[in-house]
Scaffold this motif. Structure first.
Motif, short mmCIF file in Angstrom:
data_model
loop_
_atom_site.label_atom_id
_atom_site.label_comp_id
_atom_site.label_asym_id
_atom_site.label_seq_id
_atom_site.Cartn_x
_atom_site.Cartn_y
_atom_site.Cartn_z
N ARG B 58 37.56 34.46 42.63
CA ARG B 58 36.11 34.32 42.47
C ARG B 58 35.70 32.87 42.18
O ARG B 58 34.57 32.50 42.44
N ASP B 69 42.14 39.51 39.65
CA ASP B 69 42.16 39.55 41.11
C ASP B 69 42.22 38.16 41.76
O ASP B 69 41.96 38.03 42.94
N HIS B 353 40.49 35.72 50.85
CA HIS B 353 40.63 36.76 49.82
C HIS B 353 39.83 37.97 50.29
O HIS B 353 38.72 37.82 50.80
N PRO B 354 40.39 39.16 50.16
CA PRO B 354 39.68 40.34 50.67
C PRO B 354 38.29 40.53 50.05
O PRO B 354 37.44 41.18 50.65
N ARG B 355 38.07 39.98 48.86
CA ARG B 355 36.79 40.24 48.18
C ARG B 355 35.90 39.02 48.02
O ARG B 355 34.70 39.18 47.81
N TYR B 356 36.46 37.83 48.07
CA TYR B 356 35.66 36.62 47.81
C TYR B 356 35.77 35.66 48.97
O TYR B 356 36.84 35.45 49.51
N GLU B 357 34.65 35.04 49.29
CA GLU B 357 34.67 33.99 50.30
C GLU B 357 34.88 32.65 49.61
O GLU B 357 34.47 32.45 48.48
N VAL B 384 46.24 43.67 47.02
CA VAL B 384 45.85 42.68 45.99
C VAL B 384 46.62 42.98 44.71
O VAL B 384 47.25 42.11 44.12
N GLU B 388 48.62 49.02 45.08
CA GLU B 388 47.24 49.18 45.55
C GLU B 388 47.06 50.41 46.46
O GLU B 388 46.05 51.08 46.42
#
Lengths: 414, 414
Positions: B58, B69, B353-357, B384, B388
């Motif tokens: 993040r 994460d 990252h699968p969740r954050y650009e 991650v 999982e």
């Protein structure tokens, strides 16, 4: 090669149009895995490796070729286990011979500059029309249709790939790798592509083109390190013989050579200090934790080098092994190729001239894979001369009558 | 990944017990070629790459892990497209789970130190008893049954293989390669072995063990050069940035960097002299033939360096390209990974990252093979956290009821 077990690629036939290194190494691996490889050479001048000095023959190892059957050691290595036929694609009748060769083949490998095979009438479209099950592997500098005709020698690709600035220390010039790594990685990925396409053919019944570039193969390897992230995070990228963030880690100088030491983790560092009989270091806060050692890496490396530089390689290795510290002598290629572990597994193999023995034990690349229920190795066969196996292939395999073979020879096609 | 074409290894399932680099890179290639890879990690501490700094999350790229994460960029690269489950083989019930995982699998890959898998009850003999069609690939430092338990880090294997003395110049220290070449070559040959065994299985119906060693893979590459023959013939083996017997050939210094030049053959040498506007050299007997240039290589290289050192890399490349001389800038890894030719062919690929650009364009290794009727690439899936995909695999794929999964978790087995 003993015949106790079968070979994994037994029953597959490969038509090998390659020259130079990248292509012949791909088909060498396929031959070593048991495929039947038919090497096709221009009757006027064959594989470029035939002209690589030194040679071996009736006079042993020589720099200048003196006899017709003196064979370049490069050729002796790379042509092992292959049938050799001649064919000049520009001569009358040659494209019919090409069609006959590939009609029942499983695999074709070529490493012409991108665009050349199409111009010669032996590109993928032409081959597919003859045999839709054929897997057609193209190795080139930059990929099919990219920079057509551009020459991609290994050193050019090494320069472009970033590999030369991956080695060496800060501020040092780039490092040219002494192994032709671009020439060798493209064929390795070519073989993976061929075998993957073969697996797909078991499902679909159809062949396809496999397209591997030297630049892409080597650049992908360089891409395993996180270059941009290291820069963003302020971490050094060119670290030379040692790596401070893993200290003590890297290559250290002894009296008569160098050794590699890996002792980043506490128990290993303690082992190293014990081998050094450096009780003061064991008690020194500057070396007590991993973070402390990283912060004091230069000082730490100086202390280690003070110790190693007084010892022979053998003494330093023995002292560190006794303490369970991972260590190895930095060996010269010739010694490395003769390592009994590597010899026993045929990861390197001896090469001999098919007709003459030499006292020199010449070792070369093997197939570095062992199978529990298959064997690797090379059939006892090698095209000493260009077109050596024309009869075995054109007459016995393709069934050509003697007059057709004579006419092809007359026309300069074979 | 678009879904326009199928992948060559579609329908094959791989159980991935690997950690560190050699193993995960093998299964990364298999995943990129379309196999379904299930990565099995110890629930207490997973793949070693998870702890490799730097991380992305993040807060973008960071050196210290700050959030649960935040993911190591190494892990983000190597775990692409893989399912991730947890399993501790030493806990009650774990070997039954192992048996269920491999019962319908095609391939297993492990890179424990030789002997460890057998001790854990998950060696080849145990696996074969459960699934005789399984292809069981073991990657190790020195080979199965050789130097059991010996630690084979990349730098140790580089030292032993001879590769470090293949690069560099006469009298210089050995060269540590900045790419973990031993860690990467063993898996590449592992994949060739797996696919070859798969081809054999189409004939026999039986799987087998494939055994590749880091030392053997790298030493075989070193063996492509004729080290002993060069010594017997009195040819220099360590030649540094240039090679005199091919002169002019090698790396030359410019004002702001280095370039690679290949101009051994007459027309190329003439092109080089024209680019240099060195009319005197065109007429000089010392440079008129290839043999003369080899004999006067040091002088010739000095003249070339006088010229290049006055120019920028861009100027020297343009001048030589205009005369048709093979030339390339020596590029840094970060620039090389972003070459449009390499990007277009996905030989390097972006990681996210699968969740954050992040704004940082992080590029990593791709699958450097293009197929005319298949595609490579990674499914949109990445573990991650350790375990999982336990539900997706244990519940949905193996059909375990919730209470069994709960019991395994309770026992610390997953």
């Amino acid at each position: 090669m003993s015949a106790s077990k079968e070979q994994p690629l037994a029953g597959l036939r490969v038509i090998d149009l390659t020259r130079a290194l990248a292509g012949p190494y791909a088909t060498l691996l396929l031959a070593g895995l048991g495929a039947e490889v038919i090497k096709v050479e221009d009757p006027r001048h064959g594989d470029l490796a035939r002209e690589n000095s030194p040679y071996v023959g009736r006079d042993g190892v020589v720099v200048q070729k003196a006899h017709d059957d003196d064979v370049s050691i490069s050729h002796l290595s790379r042509a092992r286990g292959k049938w050799g036929v001649s064919l000049n694609f520009k001569k009358p009748g040659a494209l019919d011979v090409f069609a006959d060769l590939i009609r029942d083949a499983d695999i074709l490998v070529e490493n012409f500059a991108s665009g050349t095979a199409d111009r010669l009438g032996i590109g993928y479209a032409a081959a597919k029309a003859i045999n839709p099950r054929l897997i057609y592997c193209s190795l080139s500098g930059f990929g099919q249709g990219v920079d057509e005709g551009a020459k991609a020698m290994d050193v050019i690709v090494q320069a472009l790939s970033g590999a030369m600035y991956a080695s060496g220390g800060p501020g040092e010039p780039p490092v040219r790798m002494g192994i032709p790594i671009a020439d060798m990685l493209a064929p390795v990925f070519g073989v993976i592509g061929i075998l993957s396409a073969l697996e797909q053919r078991h499902r679909t019944g159809e062949g396809q083109q496999v397209d591997v570039s030297m630049l892409g193969a080597l650049t992908s390897f360089v891409g395993i390190e996180n270059w941009r992230a290291m820069r963003l995070a302020g971490l050094p990228r060119r670290t030379g013989l040692t790596v401070h963030r893993l200290s003590p880690f890297g290559i250290f100088k002894c009296r008569d050579g160098h050794i590699a030491i890996v002792a980043a983790h506490d128990p290993l560092t303690i082992g190293l200090f014990k081998a050094m009989r450096a009780d003061d270091m064991l008690a020194d806060a500057r070396y007590a934790t991993r973070d402390a050692r990283v912060a004091n890496a230069i000082l730490l490396e100086e202390r280690i080098t003070e110790w190693t530089s007084e010892l022979s390689v053998a003494e330093a290795v023995a002292a560190l092994e006794a303490e369970g510290v991972p260590v190895a002598p930095v060996r010269y290629p010739e010694d490395a190729l003769a390592d009994p572990r590597v010899v026993a597994r045929e990861e390197t193999m001896q090469i001999v001239h098919p007709r003459y023995e030499t006292d020199a034990e010449l070792r070369t690349v093997g197939v570095p894979i062992r199978f529990s229920d298959a064997q690797t190795g090379f059939a006892d066969r090698l095209p000493v001369a260009i077109g050596e196996h024309n009869d075995a292939v054109y007459r016995d395999l393709l069934g050509y009558p003697p007059e057709r073979i004579a006419a092809l020879r007359e026309a300069g096609a074979i």
